[in-house]
Design an enzyme around this catalytic site. Structure first.
Site, PDB file in Angstrom:
ATOM      1  N   GLY A  21      11.663  -4.981   9.362  1.00  0.00           N
ATOM      2  CA  GLY A  21      11.027  -3.951   8.532  1.00  0.00           C
ATOM      3  C   GLY A  21      11.170  -4.262   7.058  1.00  0.00           C
ATOM      4  O   GLY A  21      11.335  -3.366   6.222  1.00  0.00           O
ATOM      5  N   ALA A  22      11.075  -5.561   6.722  1.00  0.00           N
ATOM      6  CA  ALA A  22      11.372  -6.004   5.344  1.00  0.00           C
ATOM      7  C   ALA A  22      10.121  -6.109   4.471  1.00  0.00           C
ATOM      8  O   ALA A  22      10.166  -6.675   3.388  1.00  0.00           O
ATOM      9  CB  ALA A  22      12.110  -7.345   5.381  1.00  0.00           C
ATOM     10  N   ASP A  71       7.366  -7.034  16.320  1.00  0.00           N
ATOM     11  CA  ASP A  71       7.578  -5.605  16.565  1.00  0.00           C
ATOM     12  C   ASP A  71       9.068  -5.372  16.830  1.00  0.00           C
ATOM     13  O   ASP A  71       9.642  -5.984  17.740  1.00  0.00           O
ATOM     14  CB  ASP A  71       6.744  -5.197  17.785  1.00  0.00           C
ATOM     15  N   ASN A  98      16.772  -2.984  10.179  1.00  0.00           N
ATOM     16  CA  ASN A  98      16.335  -1.944   9.251  1.00  0.00           C
ATOM     17  C   ASN A  98      15.080  -1.203   9.709  1.00  0.00           C
ATOM     18  O   ASN A  98      14.912  -0.029   9.383  1.00  0.00           O
ATOM     19  CB  ASN A  98      16.077  -2.579   7.878  1.00  0.00           C
ATOM     20  N   SER A 151      21.140   6.584   9.592  1.00  0.00           N
ATOM     21  CA  SER A 151      20.638   7.646   8.708  1.00  0.00           C
ATOM     22  C   SER A 151      21.650   8.779   8.705  1.00  0.00           C
ATOM     23  O   SER A 151      22.371   8.966   9.708  1.00  0.00           O
ATOM     24  CB  SER A 151      19.302   8.188   9.228  1.00  0.00           C
ATOM     25  N   TYR A 164      14.186  11.333  16.271  1.00  0.00           N
ATOM     26  CA  TYR A 164      14.765  10.457  15.237  1.00  0.00           C
ATOM     27  C   TYR A 164      16.284  10.636  15.172  1.00  0.00           C
ATOM     28  O   TYR A 164      17.039   9.662  15.128  1.00  0.00           O
ATOM     29  CB  TYR A 164      14.115  10.810  13.897  1.00  0.00           C
TER      30      TYR A 164
END
Ligand SMILES: NC(=O)c1ccc[n+]([C@@H]2O[C@H](COP(=O)([O-])OP(=O)(O)OC[C@H]3O[C@@H](n4cnc5c(N)ncnc54)[C@H](O)[C@@H]3O)[C@@H](O)[C@H]2O)c1
Length: 263
Positions: A21-22, A71, A98, A151, A164
């Site tokens: 996810g960079a 993915d 990430n 998170s 989430y």
């Protein structure tokens, strides 16, 4: 007795890193910081043009980076990515899990498809990317650093994010389980719990999350440090965990939220 200087501990020259996810947001900031101190970075994203932009920024500063489309939810992609890092960089030393999605959805309206998608990207992906990277770290014999972006929602619910919150709570526990198993190989596994960070995905009106001004305002009102976090606030923490400065830390969680959870 300290035998190495701080700059030696933060020197990642010759290390091979993978960041998922960079292409933007927190992942991009992490890739930039790892490259700044010399790591060769495999910039992984489902959005190839976005990954390419991160690579362009790294190359512009004489860093080493390669963009790969993959993915985060796919175990097959995890194997392909880890193998590519090994072949292109000669070693896999650092993995930053990430990539994550946070589409708001009240519990009563959350479908099986949405539940599966969020859990697959945010939790299943963390496990299989870790497994794929750890296999190469163990074969290489040099140990490694795995950093999971969890998170504060894994500790405290924001609301309308049960899928989430469950995924991030899972990431925090998986971090501990993996740290317990991988310590013997010299692989540390740690997590970061960011608070409200200003990224494309978390901006009000973002199509991916349906983040509203109202949610952002209520977050802001609770932050003792009085500002939203920047992606680099998380990147500098990830760099610490990826460096030798954090050599004796594993299974840990660093909360980086401007004090949000204190209020
Ligand atoms: N921004 C925040 O306030 C905040 C707070 C706590 C935790 N986090 C976590 O930080 C991480 C990054 O968040 P962000 O705000 O930078 O997000 P973002 O939406 O701004 O960027 C996420 C990146 O991940 C990529 N991505 C999405 N799904 C993917 C997939 N299936 N495979 C590969 N790449 C994929 C996107 O293309 C994008 O480039 C996430 O795990 C998120 O849950 C963010």
């Amino acid at each position: 007795m300290a035998t190495r200087t701080i700059s030696q501990m933060y020197d990642l020259k010759g290390k091979g890193a993978i960041v998922t996810g960079a292409g933007m947001g927190i992942g991009q900031a992490i890739a930039l910081r790892l490259a700044e101190v010399g790591a060769a970075v495999l910039v992984v994203d489902i959005n190839l043009p976005a990954a390419g932009e991160t690579v362009r920024q790294i190359l512009a500063k004489d860093g080493i980076a390669i963009a790969v489309q993959a993915d985060a939810a796919s175990p097959a992609d995890a194997e392909r990515v880890a193998q590519e890092a090994l072949e292109r960089f000669g070693r896999v030393d650092i993995l930053v899990n990430n990539a994550g999605i946070f589409p708001f959805s009240p519990a009563l309206q959350t479908t099986e498809a949405l539940w599966d998608k969020v859990l697959d990207v945010n939790l299943k992906g963390v496990f299989f990317y870790t497994q794929a990277a750890a296999k190469r770290m163990i074969t290489g014999g040099q140990g490694g650093r795995i950093v999971n972006i969890a998170s504060i929602d894994g500790l405290h619910p924001t609301g309308n994010l049960v899928h989430y919150d469950a995924s991030k709570g899972g990431v925090i526990m998986a971090t501990k389980s993996l740290a317990l198993e991988f310590g013997r190989y010299g692989i540390t596994v740690n997590a970061i719990a960011p608070g409200a960070i200003a990224t494309p995905g978390a901006s009000a009106g973002s199509a991916g999350t349906q983040m509203t001004e109202e949610v952002l305002k209520s977050f802001m009102a609770r932050i003792p440090l009085g500002r939203q976090g920047e992606p680099d606030d998380i990147a500098t923490t990830a760099l610490f965990l990826a460096s030798d400065a954090a050599a004796y830390m594993t299974g840990g969680l660093l909360v980086v939220d401007g004090g949000y959870l204190l209020a």
